[in-house]
Design a protein around this motif. Structure first.
Motif, mmCIF file in Angstrom:
data_model
loop_
_atom_site.group_PDB
_atom_site.id
_atom_site.type_symbol
_atom_site.label_atom_id
_atom_site.label_comp_id
_atom_site.label_asym_id
_atom_site.label_seq_id
_atom_site.Cartn_x
_atom_site.Cartn_y
_atom_site.Cartn_z
ATOM 1 N N TYR A 133 -7.890 -13.361 0.097
ATOM 2 C CA TYR A 133 -8.508 -13.264 -1.228
ATOM 3 C C TYR A 133 -9.937 -13.808 -1.263
ATOM 4 C CZ TYR A 133 -4.101 -11.650 -3.121
ATOM 5 O OH TYR A 133 -2.980 -10.897 -3.381
ATOM 6 N N ASP A 134 -10.485 -14.143 -0.078
ATOM 7 C CA ASP A 134 -11.889 -14.569 -0.040
ATOM 8 C C ASP A 134 -12.851 -13.398 -0.189
ATOM 9 O OD1 ASP A 134 -11.035 -17.138 0.331
ATOM 10 O OD2 ASP A 134 -11.519 -17.234 2.473
ATOM 11 N N ARG B 162 -11.602 -9.149 -4.204
ATOM 12 C CA ARG B 162 -10.166 -9.429 -4.297
ATOM 13 C C ARG B 162 -9.890 -10.691 -5.105
ATOM 14 N NH1 ARG B 162 -8.919 -8.444 1.991
ATOM 15 N NH2 ARG B 162 -8.772 -6.158 1.987
ATOM 16 N N GLY B 163 -8.695 -10.749 -5.657
ATOM 17 C CA GLY B 163 -8.224 -11.978 -6.274
ATOM 18 C C GLY B 163 -8.661 -12.209 -7.698
ATOM 19 N N ALA C 61 -7.145 -17.404 -5.852
ATOM 20 C CA ALA C 61 -7.033 -16.118 -6.546
ATOM 21 C C ALA C 61 -6.475 -16.318 -7.949
ATOM 22 C CB ALA C 61 -6.129 -15.171 -5.761
ATOM 23 N N GLU C 62 -6.992 -15.522 -8.883
ATOM 24 C CA GLU C 62 -6.496 -15.556 -10.257
ATOM 25 C C GLU C 62 -5.138 -14.872 -10.379
ATOM 26 O OE1 GLU C 62 -10.932 -14.906 -12.273
ATOM 27 O OE2 GLU C 62 -9.378 -13.362 -12.439
ATOM 28 N N THR D 195 -12.219 -19.167 -5.691
ATOM 29 C CA THR D 195 -13.069 -20.254 -5.211
ATOM 30 C C THR D 195 -14.021 -19.834 -4.097
ATOM 31 O OG1 THR D 195 -11.265 -20.893 -3.721
ATOM 32 C CG2 THR D 195 -11.413 -22.044 -5.835
ATOM 33 N N THR D 196 -13.739 -18.711 -3.444
ATOM 34 C CA THR D 196 -14.560 -18.264 -2.326
ATOM 35 C C THR D 196 -14.861 -16.784 -2.473
ATOM 36 O OG1 THR D 196 -13.464 -19.872 -0.878
ATOM 37 C CG2 THR D 196 -14.738 -18.143 0.193
ATOM 38 N N SER D 197 -16.080 -16.381 -2.126
ATOM 39 C CA SER D 197 -16.460 -14.968 -2.203
ATOM 40 C C SER D 197 -17.352 -14.624 -1.025
ATOM 41 C CB SER D 197 -17.185 -14.675 -3.516
ATOM 42 O OG SER D 197 -17.527 -13.309 -3.606
#
Length: 382
Positions: free
Chosen positions: A162-163, A167-168, A211-212, A366-368
């Motif tokens: 999910y990074d 995504r997420g 992820a949400e 938290t990460t992209s």
């Protein structure tokens, strides 16, 4: 010779390219597009294509030679891109999930109808020999009425999955495993068993706090005749053992293929119904294997429909039904209520805005990252 455009050069695009290349006497890839054009250029080189490269799909709309477009972009872009090309006079094959909301599905179907063009939604798992055979076995009705269905859409994805930038999140991915992984099995479930009358569901995020969206959901579907179905969608199951089991009054069949038939003794306890098992097994065995499977099978189906002015197996109406079931699962699990089907414009989850407002947000993303450097793309256990 049909001219093809590929929109999106991410993980799923090679499956489309390889499939089109199986039919080089019928089609040619002439355009490729991605917001990161270097990704499209890399694919062009990898597959020895001569396609033109674009970084915005709108730059292709004025071309009058595009017969079919494969939309391989993140889900939140599917509706806009598909509608643009339908209005431009192209047929469209859009990856799953069809769109981020039922409202977008309806707009896509309206555009296809207005322009008299094909809109097909990728459901490549229908185009496998085991699934086609199972569908034909169910259509014989030898099993009797279906009383219970079990859908195990078990996948496993690590925390870093999910990074990836899109995504997420509810905004860009449109949901979690229920929408983006179990869509395959939920599509086959509604194709084989029809739409239920109500859904009751719960969901959770147990292992992906970047992820949400959910990483597991469990839904119970009920039909007007009393038949029940349980649908588990997951990316936390090691081994990824996936199956669909249909229990009829007379027999049980499943994918992967397994057959069992029972009849009652005088005291009500079961004994084997060998005659029915033999009849069902004989019917299954005499069915022919598919010539083309997976994405190749679906692309062959779409190309044939264009060439013959025929129909596709999975059109936008079928694609909407699958998203309707998934939307009902999200609505029920988020609001804590049983949801009656069909869903209409009155549903709080009908629009993308409604989904964003009402869906359960488990964590913040938290990460992209723009892209993964390496790693094999796998497609599950079965």
């Amino acid at each position: 010779m049909l001219k093809i455009a590929i929109i999106g050069a991410g993980a799923i695009a090679p499956a489309h390219i390889k499939s089109y290349l199986e039919f080089q006497d019928r089609c040619q890839i002439v355009a490729m597009c991605d917001g990161f054009p270097e990704k499209a250029e890399k694919l062009r080189e990898q597959f020895h294509l001569t396609a033109d490269i674009y970084d915005n799909h709108k730059d292709i709309l004025n071309r009058n030679d595009i017969d079919l477009v494969s939309v391989c972009t993140p889900p939140y872009t599917h509706a806009e891109i598909s509608i643009d090309f339908l209005h431009a006079g192209s047929n469209v094959l859009v990856e799953k999930p069809m769109a981020s909301s039922l409202a977008e599905c309806d707009a896509m179907n309206a555009a296809a109808k207005k322009n008299n063009k094909i809109l097909s939604v990728v459901a490549q798992n229908r185009f496998t020999t085991p699934m086609m055979k199972l569908k034909q076995v169910l259509d014989t009705k030898l099993m009797g009425p279906i009383v219970h269905t079990q859908v195990d859409s078990y996948w496993w994805r690590g925390h870093s999955y999910y990074d990836l930038w899109w995504r997420g999140t509810w905004e860009k991915e449109g949901g979690g495993c229920t929408l983006n992984h179990a869509v395959h099995h939920i599509d086959i479930f509604q194709w084989m068993n029809g739409m239920p009358s109500e859904i009751t569901a719960v969901s959770s995020n147990t292992s992906h706090d970047n992820a949400e969206v959910e990483d597991i959901s469990i839904a119970i579907a009920k039909y007007d005749n009393g038949s029940l179905a349980q649908i588990t969608s997951s990316v936390v199951h090691h081994g990824e053992e996936q199956q669909l089991i249909f229990q009829g009054k007379n027999a049980r069949v499943s994918a992967p293929w397994k057959l069992k038939a029972s009849k009652s003794q005088e005291n009500g306890f079961p004994k084997e119904d060998k005659d029915l098992e033999d009849k069902l097994q004989h019917y299954y065995d005499q069915l022919e294997d598919l010539k083309y499977q997976g994405h190749s099978g679906q692309i062959d189906n779409v190309l044939t429909a264009i060439e013959t002015n025929g129909n596709v197996l999975i059109d936008g109406i079928q694609g909407r039904k699958t998203l309707e079931l998934i939307t009902a699962i999200y609505q029920s699990s988020s609001l804590g209520k049983t949801v009656k089907l069909p869903l209409t414009e009155e549903s709080p989850f009908y629009t993308r805005e409604g989904v964003l407002k009402n869906a359960t947000h488990f964590y913040e993303k938290t990460t992209s990252i723009d892209n993964f450097g390496s790693g094999e793309i796998t497609s599950g256990g079965n």
